[in-house]
Scaffold this motif. Structure first.
Motif, PDB file in Angstrom:
ATOM      1  N   UNK A   1      36.392-157.858  -1.087  1.00  0.00           N
ATOM      2  CA  UNK A   1      37.595-157.775  -1.918  1.00  0.00           C
ATOM      3  C   UNK A   1      38.784-158.444  -1.227  1.00  0.00           C
ATOM      4  N   UNK A   2      38.970-158.156   0.054  1.00  0.00           N
ATOM      5  CA  UNK A   2      40.124-158.714   0.779  1.00  0.00           C
ATOM      6  C   UNK A   2      40.040-160.237   0.843  1.00  0.00           C
ATOM      7  N   UNK A   3      38.854-160.765   1.114  1.00  0.00           N
ATOM      8  CA  UNK A   3      38.683-162.225   1.165  1.00  0.00           C
ATOM      9  C   UNK A   3      38.968-162.833  -0.204  1.00  0.00           C
TER      10      UNK A   3
ATOM     11  N   UNK B   1      31.240-154.362  -4.684  1.00  0.00           N
ATOM     12  CA  UNK B   1      32.519-155.042  -4.444  1.00  0.00           C
ATOM     13  C   UNK B   1      32.649-156.340  -5.234  1.00  0.00           C
ATOM     14  N   UNK B   2      31.542-157.078  -5.387  1.00  0.00           N
ATOM     15  CA  UNK B   2      31.601-158.313  -6.184  1.00  0.00           C
ATOM     16  C   UNK B   2      31.895-158.016  -7.646  1.00  0.00           C
ATOM     17  N   UNK B   3      31.357-156.918  -8.147  1.00  0.00           N
ATOM     18  CA  UNK B   3      31.613-156.541  -9.535  1.00  0.00           C
ATOM     19  C   UNK B   3      33.094-156.255  -9.758  1.00  0.00           C
ATOM     20  N   UNK B   4      33.701-155.589  -8.818  1.00  0.00           N
ATOM     21  CA  UNK B   4      35.136-155.296  -8.898  1.00  0.00           C
ATOM     22  C   UNK B   4      35.946-156.588  -8.911  1.00  0.00           C
ATOM     23  N   UNK B   5      35.587-157.515  -8.030  1.00  0.00           N
ATOM     24  CA  UNK B   5      36.273-158.802  -7.963  1.00  0.00           C
ATOM     25  C   UNK B   5      36.049-159.596  -9.244  1.00  0.00           C
ATOM     26  N   UNK B   6      34.803-159.668  -9.690  1.00  0.00           N
ATOM     27  CA  UNK B   6      34.442-160.467 -10.863  1.00  0.00           C
ATOM     28  C   UNK B   6      35.219-160.034 -12.102  1.00  0.00           C
ATOM     29  N   UNK B   7      35.312-158.729 -12.286  1.00  0.00           N
ATOM     30  CA  UNK B   7      36.011-158.211 -13.483  1.00  0.00           C
ATOM     31  C   UNK B   7      37.438-158.733 -13.546  1.00  0.00           C
ATOM     32  N   UNK B   8      38.119-158.731 -12.431  1.00  0.00           N
ATOM     33  CA  UNK B   8      39.517-159.168 -12.425  1.00  0.00           C
ATOM     34  C   UNK B   8      39.639-160.687 -12.470  1.00  0.00           C
ATOM     35  N   UNK B   9      38.809-161.388 -11.706  1.00  0.00           N
ATOM     36  CA  UNK B   9      38.899-162.849 -11.721  1.00  0.00           C
ATOM     37  C   UNK B   9      38.546-163.420 -13.088  1.00  0.00           C
ATOM     38  N   UNK B  10      37.493-162.899 -13.683  1.00  0.00           N
ATOM     39  CA  UNK B  10      37.093-163.395 -15.008  1.00  0.00           C
ATOM     40  C   UNK B  10      38.098-162.977 -16.075  1.00  0.00           C
ATOM     41  N   UNK B  11      38.727-161.829 -15.884  1.00  0.00           N
ATOM     42  CA  UNK B  11      39.711-161.347 -16.851  1.00  0.00           C
ATOM     43  C   UNK B  11      41.094-161.950 -16.656  1.00  0.00           C
TER      44      UNK B  11
ATOM     45  N   UNK C   1      40.557-152.693  -2.371  1.00  0.00           N
ATOM     46  CA  UNK C   1      39.811-152.600  -1.116  1.00  0.00           C
ATOM     47  C   UNK C   1      39.356-151.165  -0.848  1.00  0.00           C
ATOM     48  N   UNK C   2      40.256-150.205  -1.131  1.00  0.00           N
ATOM     49  CA  UNK C   2      39.896-148.808  -0.917  1.00  0.00           C
ATOM     50  C   UNK C   2      38.773-148.383  -1.859  1.00  0.00           C
ATOM     51  N   UNK C   3      38.816-148.856  -3.106  1.00  0.00           N
ATOM     52  CA  UNK C   3      37.735-148.543  -4.046  1.00  0.00           C
ATOM     53  C   UNK C   3      36.401-149.075  -3.540  1.00  0.00           C
ATOM     54  N   UNK C   4      36.416-150.293  -3.048  1.00  0.00           N
ATOM     55  CA  UNK C   4      35.178-150.893  -2.538  1.00  0.00           C
ATOM     56  C   UNK C   4      34.638-150.073  -1.364  1.00  0.00           C
ATOM     57  N   UNK C   5      35.532-149.645  -0.477  1.00  0.00           N
ATOM     58  CA  UNK C   5      35.105-148.836   0.667  1.00  0.00           C
ATOM     59  C   UNK C   5      34.559-147.481   0.229  1.00  0.00           C
ATOM     60  N   UNK C   6      35.235-146.855  -0.729  1.00  0.00           N
ATOM     61  CA  UNK C   6      34.792-145.543  -1.198  1.00  0.00           C
ATOM     62  C   UNK C   6      33.416-145.627  -1.858  1.00  0.00           C
ATOM     63  N   UNK C   7      33.217-146.668  -2.636  1.00  0.00           N
ATOM     64  CA  UNK C   7      31.899-146.858  -3.271  1.00  0.00           C
ATOM     65  C   UNK C   7      30.830-147.075  -2.209  1.00  0.00           C
ATOM     66  N   UNK C   8      31.142-147.908  -1.221  1.00  0.00           N
ATOM     67  CA  UNK C   8      30.178-148.162  -0.148  1.00  0.00           C
ATOM     68  C   UNK C   8      29.851-146.877   0.594  1.00  0.00           C
ATOM     69  N   UNK C   9      30.867-146.102   0.909  1.00  0.00           N
ATOM     70  CA  UNK C   9      30.650-144.842   1.612  1.00  0.00           C
ATOM     71  C   UNK C   9      29.723-143.927   0.819  1.00  0.00           C
TER      72      UNK C   9
END
Length: 194
Positions: A92-94, A162-172, A181-189
């Motif tokens: 997400x950060x990248x 994390x890619x799904x989170x990025x894709x939704x916003x970039x495509x939208x 970033x925190x969402x991605x970390x929480x999901x990973x955890x």
């Protein structure tokens, strides 16, 4: 003494990345890149054997740039869960820091003409893919889990979610939210808590 080139390869690849982010891989042509930087077409043909070589370099430079930080994040801790969280955060950060490159990576290598790439470009791509698979398997092993289902869960945690989170916003066409970033970390955890 030879005159230094007026148009450097990174400048040409940056223009190609912008074109790909705006118009997809189809927008990356030799003439479009040349026009974007005000270079003669010969400048591109001097550096790239043809469009397939240009597309391969655009794709590989972007993927390799992303993967460099991804692997560092994944290996940043002796705690595999912390490394997994850092890797998910990196996606997400990248993407936030490199939105054009992230938009490019929403496509696949095949859309960038992988079937026509040189053996050297294919070698680079395959090595990167093997390193990703090996790192995910190593993470699963460090977590003490094995098998296809566990590997799928690890992949979902540190790649797919994390890619799904990025894709939704970039495509939208919307910016990544400040808490992405925190969402991605929480999901990973949650997913890495076997």
């Amino acid at each position: 003494m030879a005159r230094p080139p007026r148009f450097e390869t990174p400048q040409l690849l940056d223009a190609a990345v912008s074109l790909a982010a705006e118009s997809g891989p189809a927008g990356v042509t030799m003439s479009a890149v040349a026009a974007a930087v005000g270079a003669p077409s010969g400048s591109l043909y001097h550096r790239f054997a043809g469009r397939s070589a240009l597309l391969a370099e655009v794709w590989l430079r972007t993927v390799e740039g992303f993967q460099e930080g991804y692997f560092k994040a994944l290996e940043s801790s002796n705690d595999p869960r912390a490394g997994g969280r850092a890797a998910a955060r990196h996606v997400v950060a990248w993407s936030r820091t490199h939105p054009r490159e992230a938009a490019l990576l929403l496509y696949g290598a095949h859309e960038f003409g992988r079937d026509d790439w040189s053996d050297e470009h294919l070698r680079r791509a395959n090595e990167g893919n093997m390193r990703v698979r090996a790192s995910l398997a190593a993470l699963a092993g460090a977590l003490g889990v094995h098998g296809t289902e566990s590997l799928d869960r690890v992949s979902l945690a540190v790649v797919d979610a994390p890619l799904s989170l990025v894709r939704r916003h970039l495509r939208g066409g919307t910016p990544l939210p400040p808490h992405a970033e925190e969402l991605a970390e929480e999901c990973a955890e949650a997913l890495l808590n076997f």
